[in-house]
Design a protein around this motif. Structure first.
Motif, PDB file in Angstrom:
ATOM      1  N   GLU A  38      -2.540  -6.658  12.807  1.00  0.00           N
ATOM      2  CA  GLU A  38      -1.340  -5.824  12.922  1.00  0.00           C
ATOM      3  C   GLU A  38      -0.187  -6.434  12.129  1.00  0.00           C
ATOM      4  OE1 GLU A  38      -2.095  -4.128  17.456  1.00  0.00           O
ATOM      5  OE2 GLU A  38      -0.858  -5.891  17.125  1.00  0.00           O
ATOM      6  N   GLU A  49      -1.004   2.168  13.440  1.00  0.00           N
ATOM      7  CA  GLU A  49      -1.352   3.464  14.019  1.00  0.00           C
ATOM      8  C   GLU A  49      -1.623   4.541  12.971  1.00  0.00           C
ATOM      9  OE1 GLU A  49       3.156   2.854  14.825  1.00  0.00           O
ATOM     10  OE2 GLU A  49       1.331   1.632  14.700  1.00  0.00           O
ATOM     11  N   TYR A  74      -5.541   2.059  18.693  1.00  0.00           N
ATOM     12  CA  TYR A  74      -4.946   3.068  17.815  1.00  0.00           C
ATOM     13  C   TYR A  74      -5.862   4.264  17.560  1.00  0.00           C
ATOM     14  CZ  TYR A  74      -1.716  -0.777  16.963  1.00  0.00           C
ATOM     15  OH  TYR A  74      -0.800  -1.792  17.118  1.00  0.00           O
TER      16      TYR A  74
END
Length: 266
Positions: A38, A49, A74
């Protein structure tokens, strides 16, 4: 989005490669903890996402450690061949049926605007693959975790615009490593292990002849290689062949522990 290619992590401790084009954003492998991936994505301006898929090369932990985490958090589909799915199912954890996608080796499939060609590679995994990814007449590829460079793989990689190529180890450093067992050393050196610096450099010469002009050396071993040694081996081989590095071919490194150069392909 332009056709973007950026290794987030590449090495024996974890692998993840970002590719994006048009309205599509994917990862090839997610072999680091979810938070690390991330963070790396946000570093290059990508929100996790917005990912449209994760394409898996094979089931080893340095390629799938974060796959299940990213998918569940996600709602990202995971793409792998059936034997890889069976081999990694326990390690990645539960995956929603709608996010479980299966492809056949050597058969193109699409994730949004990207066309992916998965090709078989020689490695000690259930059914390992590399990927060549196409968009708008251009292409990028990843070719790591290979015991040797097969002629058919050279053909598949012919003329690719940007390539992540394995340069895993120096055989002398590997053989002198007191932390590795004889079995592990032979596994790495085998035809189903990893490309050495010398083997990678030899492959690089052949790839240059097909029109490949931009290469990042990746999947370097933490203990049996150094960035300087991998780069020097490739540069020496190219120079001996009369090929001017950074003039006739771009050569760089994909880093083990941080985001590497981001390529924007016109």
């Amino acid at each position: 989005m332009r056709f973007t290619f950026c290794p987030l992590y590449s090495g024996s401790s974890g692998n993840a490669l970002f590719i994006g084009a048009g309205d599509t954003r994917i990862l090839i492998d997610a072999g680091m903890p979810g938070k690390a991936i991330e963070g790396a994505l946000r570093e290059i301006g990508i929100l996790p996402e917005t990912l449209d898929g994760i394409a898996v090369t094979h089931e080893h932990s340095d390629h799938v450690k974060g796959v299940g985490i990213i998918s569940r958090k996600y709602h990202v589909p995971i793409y792998a061949n059936e034997r890889t799915w069976n081999a990694m199912a326990r390690s990645i954890g539960e995956v929603q049926p709608r996010d479980r996608r299966i492809f056949e080796d050597e058969e193109d499939f699409y994730i949004g605007d990207l066309a992916l060609h998965p090709f078989s590679i020689p490695h000690d995994a259930a059914d390992p693959v590399g990927y060549r990814v196409f968009y708008g007449g251009r292409s990028v590829a990843t070719a790591t975790d290979m015991g040797y460079m097969q002629k058919k793989v050279l053909k598949i990689l012919s003329g690719v615009d940007v390539l992540l190529l394995e340069s895993n180890h120096d055989p002398d450093l590997l053989m002198q490593n007191p932390h590795y067992s004889s079995y592990l050393k032979q596994r790495i050196l085998s035809n189903h292990g990893h490309l050495s610096n010398e083997a990678s450099a030899e492959a690089l010469l052949k790839l240059y002849e097909t029109g490949v002009r931009q290469v990042l050396l990746g999947h370097l071993s933490a203990e049996n290689n150094t960035p300087e040694l991998a780069l020097a081996t490739a540069m020496e081989k190219l120079c001996q062949a009369g090929i001017a590095v950074n003039e006739e071919i771009g050569l760089g490194l994909a880093w083990r522990d941080r985001v590497s150069k981001k390529f924007e392909i016109e």
